[in-house]
Write an enzyme that holds these catalytic residues in place. Structure first.
Site, PDB file in Angstrom:
ATOM      1  N   LEU A 124       0.865  -1.180   0.000  1.00 43.48           N
ATOM      2  CA  LEU A 124       0.000   0.000   0.000  1.00 43.48           C
ATOM      3  C   LEU A 124       0.901   1.229   0.000  1.00 43.48           C
ATOM      4  O   LEU A 124       1.686   1.423   0.926  1.00 43.48           O
ATOM      5  CB  LEU A 124      -0.932  -0.001   1.217  1.00 43.48           C
ATOM      6  CG  LEU A 124      -1.861   1.203   1.390  1.00 43.48           C
ATOM      7  CD1 LEU A 124      -2.720   1.445   0.154  1.00 43.48           C
ATOM      8  CD2 LEU A 124      -2.729   1.031   2.629  1.00 43.48           C
ATOM      9  N   HIS A 125       0.809   2.021  -1.065  1.00 43.97           N
ATOM     10  CA  HIS A 125       1.637   3.211  -1.242  1.00 43.97           C
ATOM     11  C   HIS A 125       0.726   4.428  -1.253  1.00 43.97           C
ATOM     12  O   HIS A 125      -0.115   4.564  -2.146  1.00 43.97           O
ATOM     13  CB  HIS A 125       2.422   3.130  -2.554  1.00 43.97           C
ATOM     14  CG  HIS A 125       3.314   1.939  -2.613  1.00 43.97           C
ATOM     15  ND1 HIS A 125       4.626   1.980  -2.214  1.00 43.97           N
ATOM     16  CD2 HIS A 125       3.076   0.671  -2.997  1.00 43.97           C
ATOM     17  CE1 HIS A 125       5.157   0.780  -2.358  1.00 43.97           C
ATOM     18  NE2 HIS A 125       4.233  -0.033  -2.826  1.00 43.97           N
ATOM     19  N   ILE A 126       0.896   5.295  -0.253  1.00 40.15           N
ATOM     20  CA  ILE A 126       0.051   6.473  -0.096  1.00 40.15           C
ATOM     21  C   ILE A 126       0.905   7.706  -0.370  1.00 40.15           C
ATOM     22  O   ILE A 126       1.927   7.911   0.286  1.00 40.15           O
ATOM     23  CB  ILE A 126      -0.548   6.537   1.320  1.00 40.15           C
ATOM     24  CG1 ILE A 126      -1.322   5.252   1.644  1.00 40.15           C
ATOM     25  CG2 ILE A 126      -1.440   7.765   1.467  1.00 40.15           C
ATOM     26  CD1 ILE A 126      -1.769   5.143   3.087  1.00 40.15           C
ATOM     27  N   ILE A 142      -2.008   5.214  -4.135  1.00 39.15           N
ATOM     28  CA  ILE A 142      -2.851   6.396  -3.991  1.00 39.15           C
ATOM     29  C   ILE A 142      -1.993   7.621  -4.285  1.00 39.15           C
ATOM     30  O   ILE A 142      -0.977   7.843  -3.628  1.00 39.15           O
ATOM     31  CB  ILE A 142      -3.451   6.489  -2.581  1.00 39.15           C
ATOM     32  CG1 ILE A 142      -4.223   5.201  -2.265  1.00 39.15           C
ATOM     33  CG2 ILE A 142      -4.341   7.717  -2.451  1.00 39.15           C
ATOM     34  CD1 ILE A 142      -4.643   5.081  -0.835  1.00 39.15           C
ATOM     35  N   ILE A 186      -1.985  -1.513  -3.883  1.00 40.39           N
ATOM     36  CA  ILE A 186      -2.845  -0.344  -4.044  1.00 40.39           C
ATOM     37  C   ILE A 186      -1.931   0.875  -4.013  1.00 40.39           C
ATOM     38  O   ILE A 186      -1.055   0.971  -3.156  1.00 40.39           O
ATOM     39  CB  ILE A 186      -3.891  -0.240  -2.920  1.00 40.39           C
ATOM     40  CG1 ILE A 186      -4.853  -1.428  -2.954  1.00 40.39           C
ATOM     41  CG2 ILE A 186      -4.660   1.088  -3.008  1.00 40.39           C
ATOM     42  CD1 ILE A 186      -5.800  -1.496  -1.760  1.00 40.39           C
TER      43      ILE A 186
END
Length: 183
Positions: A82-84, A117, A115
């Site tokens: 998960l990369h925000i 973002i 995912i």
């Protein structure tokens, strides 16, 4: 008796500590230091805020940009990654699920997809984002939407499954500087 086996069962693993102890620490700076020590990758842990009650699975696969705010009770399944990006607002009770099962597989095999973002995206209250999805820069996911496909930059999506319902202003200059001492 094998002492190592008994000792390893007696000590909680880092994920258990994150989700049953660390996410309940009321002081934001201390909580972020503990998240980082247990594997969360912050671009800068002194900015932004993972609020109380955020549940993280596979903290080593979570990458958090500057000025990210994740609301209370969010579920971050990071097993697929998960990369925000920076200045992202993830409202409370959102769910990010990078894992899935093939219901037709005789062995019920699990697979994991990342995912991503983009900067200045906004994921509203109770939205669900599934693995393999990229949410573009400045995009908005409305409350309770279920995102199963990529969202183009500056697009507003809503519904289940999420579909395009509008466009967002492209002239975004804000920086999320929300970081209360106690959350």
């Amino acid at each position: 008796m094998n002492f190592r086996r008994v000792a390893s069962r007696a000590l909680p693993n880092p994920e258990w500590l994150l989700n049953h102890v660390v996410n309940k620490v009321p002081y934001t700076a201390q909580r972020h230091r503990m998240y980082a020590a247990l594997g969360v990758n912050f671009e800068d842990p002194s900015t932004g805020c993972l609020m109380l009650g955020v549940e993280v699975h596979s903290p080593h696969d979570l990458h958090v940009g500057r000025n990210v705010v994740v609301g209370p009770g969010a579920l971050l399944d990071c097993r697929g990654g998960l990369h925000i990006g920076a200045d992202v607002n993830i409202t409370g009770k959102c769910r990010f699920m990078t894992a899935k099962h093939d219901v037709q597989d005789a062995d019920f095999v699990a697979s994991f997809d990342p995912i991503r973002i983009g900067d200045r995206a906004w994921i509203a209250l109770g939205a669900t984002v599934l693995g393999g999805v990229t949410i573009g820069e400045g995009a908005v996911v409305t409350a309770n939407a279920t995102v199963t496909k990529d969202v183009e930059p500056y697009t507003i999506v809503g519904g289940t499954p999420a579909v395009k319902i509008g466009e967002r202003n492209r002239d975004l200059r804000y920086h999320l500087e929300y970081r209360p001492n106690w959350t």
